[in-house]
Design a protein around this motif. Structure first.
Motif, PDB file in Angstrom:
ATOM      1  N   THR A  89      27.386  62.019 104.016  1.00  0.00           N
ATOM      2  CA  THR A  89      26.194  62.720 103.524  1.00  0.00           C
ATOM      3  C   THR A  89      25.613  62.013 102.314  1.00  0.00           C
ATOM      4  O   THR A  89      24.385  61.849 102.191  1.00  0.00           O
ATOM      5  CB  THR A  89      26.546  64.177 103.177  1.00  0.00           C
ATOM      6  N   VAL A 100      28.843  71.022 102.618  1.00  0.00           N
ATOM      7  CA  VAL A 100      29.482  70.069 103.535  1.00  0.00           C
ATOM      8  C   VAL A 100      30.995  70.217 103.484  1.00  0.00           C
ATOM      9  O   VAL A 100      31.677  70.253 104.523  1.00  0.00           O
ATOM     10  CB  VAL A 100      29.065  68.623 103.180  1.00  0.00           C
ATOM     11  N   THR A 123      32.162  73.488 105.139  1.00  0.00           N
ATOM     12  CA  THR A 123      32.044  73.436 106.603  1.00  0.00           C
ATOM     13  C   THR A 123      33.196  72.636 107.210  1.00  0.00           C
ATOM     14  O   THR A 123      33.721  72.988 108.270  1.00  0.00           O
ATOM     15  CB  THR A 123      30.701  72.810 107.016  1.00  0.00           C
ATOM     16  N   THR A 146      26.182  75.433 108.012  1.00  0.00           N
ATOM     17  CA  THR A 146      25.311  74.340 108.470  1.00  0.00           C
ATOM     18  C   THR A 146      23.849  74.760 108.424  1.00  0.00           C
ATOM     19  O   THR A 146      22.963  73.991 108.003  1.00  0.00           O
ATOM     20  CB  THR A 146      25.702  73.924 109.897  1.00  0.00           C
ATOM     21  N   TYR A 176      22.631  74.754 104.896  1.00  0.00           N
ATOM     22  CA  TYR A 176      22.457  73.364 104.460  1.00  0.00           C
ATOM     23  C   TYR A 176      21.109  72.814 104.945  1.00  0.00           C
ATOM     24  O   TYR A 176      20.360  72.182 104.186  1.00  0.00           O
ATOM     25  CB  TYR A 176      23.621  72.536 104.996  1.00  0.00           C
ATOM     26  N   TYR A 225      19.876  65.433 107.476  1.00  0.00           N
ATOM     27  CA  TYR A 225      20.831  65.506 108.590  1.00  0.00           C
ATOM     28  C   TYR A 225      21.981  64.548 108.305  1.00  0.00           C
ATOM     29  O   TYR A 225      21.767  63.433 107.807  1.00  0.00           O
ATOM     30  CB  TYR A 225      20.156  65.105 109.901  1.00  0.00           C
ATOM     31  N   ILE A 280      27.659  66.723 108.462  1.00  0.00           N
ATOM     32  CA  ILE A 280      27.988  68.147 108.496  1.00  0.00           C
ATOM     33  C   ILE A 280      27.942  68.680 109.922  1.00  0.00           C
ATOM     34  O   ILE A 280      28.655  69.621 110.286  1.00  0.00           O
ATOM     35  CB  ILE A 280      27.036  68.960 107.587  1.00  0.00           C
ATOM     36  N   LEU A 281      27.090  68.037 110.751  1.00  0.00           N
ATOM     37  CA  LEU A 281      26.988  68.466 112.152  1.00  0.00           C
ATOM     38  C   LEU A 281      28.243  68.125 112.945  1.00  0.00           C
ATOM     39  O   LEU A 281      28.500  68.740 113.977  1.00  0.00           O
ATOM     40  CB  LEU A 281      25.759  67.820 112.794  1.00  0.00           C
ATOM     41  N   LEU A 325      30.361  71.118 112.818  1.00  0.00           N
ATOM     42  CA  LEU A 325      29.834  72.144 113.716  1.00  0.00           C
ATOM     43  C   LEU A 325      30.202  71.839 115.163  1.00  0.00           C
ATOM     44  O   LEU A 325      30.575  72.744 115.918  1.00  0.00           O
ATOM     45  CB  LEU A 325      28.316  72.233 113.570  1.00  0.00           C
ATOM     46  N   LEU A 348      21.582  77.928 113.919  1.00  0.00           N
ATOM     47  CA  LEU A 348      21.268  76.511 113.749  1.00  0.00           C
ATOM     48  C   LEU A 348      19.771  76.241 113.880  1.00  0.00           C
ATOM     49  O   LEU A 348      19.223  75.363 113.202  1.00  0.00           O
ATOM     50  CB  LEU A 348      22.038  75.681 114.777  1.00  0.00           C
TER      51      LEU A 348
END
Length: 369
Positions: free
Chosen positions: A25, A47, A50, A72, A75, A82, A85-86, A89, A116
């Motif tokens: 990130t 982040v 998560t 998320t 965030y 972007y 962090i995804l 998820l 989301l």
């Protein structure tokens, strides 16, 4: 112990994802600082949280997904770039689909998807938001489909293992039933015949009745000994007395003779030690065949041929067909056929063209312990 290992594994995964998330990130923020809100302590905290929540991904997968989706979404709504962090998820969605049934995982995944997609409709006009729904949905739909596929595959494998185990149990029960049928059926048939003889001669020739009663005593003792040996094997304890095999063929012929059946034995080839499964099956086939002669044939005579071929033991039992063949739905002939099939052999039983009933079995001697 297994639960502790899985928890430790999830903790290690959570730490790694968290480190990757923070470093990635911060790196992504340098490249897109002008287009997005700069990553600050709040962004780093989101982040990290998560990633760390994944420690509970197998113990509490539904709660893990909801928390990860909420963090998320927060965030992204705050305008951060972007980034990794995804990844957290994705893992949370996969874990929910993998470790919970669809009835629980589908609503949870749908709720995560809605959370989301919030940032899509809060970051601009309506039209761009609608165009962003499809790629945004992929972050939930794809890992969910993968997790569900893995779950279904594992469940199918578990069902296959359970079915295999059940089949083994059923086969073992059938084997035990055949063993008990052969032992008890043979003994009771011989005892009945001898008891009938004793009752018939008792008024006029008590000395012959005494001989028949002694034969009953010996036959019942032998049958009980074989039954104990069979049940001892089932209980995995030491057997009592010698295991049934062709070495006891003389005892079998003696019992048959005492019951009134004359057995003519012919042996061809060179007798040799046989594998235990072949030896036992051969004895049981002879025992059941001669018992059927005792039960069903009016002419109490039987011819037995043992052919020790190079790669097989061939057994043939014939007797005059003066009564019913003895295959009226009982366990005798079907049991013999199943025994031979289990060894990969060949079996036939039925009337011949010359007025005789013949049992023929070929038992391969190769490939057995």
């Amino acid at each position: 112990m297994r639960g502790m290992k899985s928890l430790i594994g999830d903790a290690v995964l959570a730490v790694l994802v968290t480190l990757v998330g923070i470093v990635g990130t911060l790196g992504a923020d340098r490249w897109t600082a002008a287009a997005h809100r700069p990553v600050d302590a709040i962004g780093v905290g989101l982040v990290a949280a998560t990633g760390l929540v994944l420690v509970l991904r197998r113990r509490q997968p539904v709660a893990t997904l909801l928390v990860a989706a909420a963090l998320t979404s927060t965030y992204l709504v705050l305008g951060y770039t972007y980034g990794p962090i995804l990844l957290a998820l994705l893992i949370a969605v996969y874990s929910a689909a993998r470790h919970r049934p669809p009835a629980a995982s589908v609503p949870t995944a749908f709720a995560a998807l809605l959370m989301l997609l919030v940032h899509i409709f809060t970051s601009g006009g309506t039209l761009p938001g609608l165009f962003g729904v499809i790629p945004g949905s992929a972050w939930v739909v794809v890992p969910f489909a993968v997790g569900l596929a893995v779950r279904l595959q594992r469940e199918a494998a578990a069902r296959a293992r359970a079915e295999t185990l059940r089949q083994r149990v059923d086969d073992e029960r059938l084997r035990i039933a055949q063993e008990v049928h052969d032992v008890v059926g043979h003994g009771l048939a011989a005892i009945k015949m001898q008891a009938d003889v004793a009752l018939h001669v008792l008024p006029k020739k008590p000395e012959q009745a005494e001989v028949a009663l002694e034969a009953i005593s010996r036959t019942s003792s032998d049958a009980l000994e074989e039954l104990r040996a069979t049940l001892a094997v089932v209980r995995r304890t030491a057997t009592q007395g010698p295991a049934p095999g062709l070495a006891r063929l003389d005892d079998l012929r003696k019992r048959m003779r005492e019951a009134g059946v004359q057995v003519q034995l012919t042996t061809t080839g060179e007798p040799r030690d046989l594998p235990a499964p072949v030896d036992l099956t051969g004895y049981r086939i002879l025992q059941e065949s001669l018992t059927n002669v005792l039960r069903h044939s009016g002419d109490k005579r039987a011819s037995v041929t043992l052919d020790y071929a190079a790669d097989a033991l061939v057994i043939t039992v014939t007797n005059p067909l003066t009564g019913s063949p003895g295959d009226g739905g009982g366990l005798g002939v079907p049991g013999m056929r199943q025994r031979v099939a289990a060894l990969g052999g060949e079996f036939t039983a039925g009337p011949t063209g010359d007025g005789r009933f013949e049992v023929h079995a070929r038992l391969p001697t190769e490939g057995h312990p």
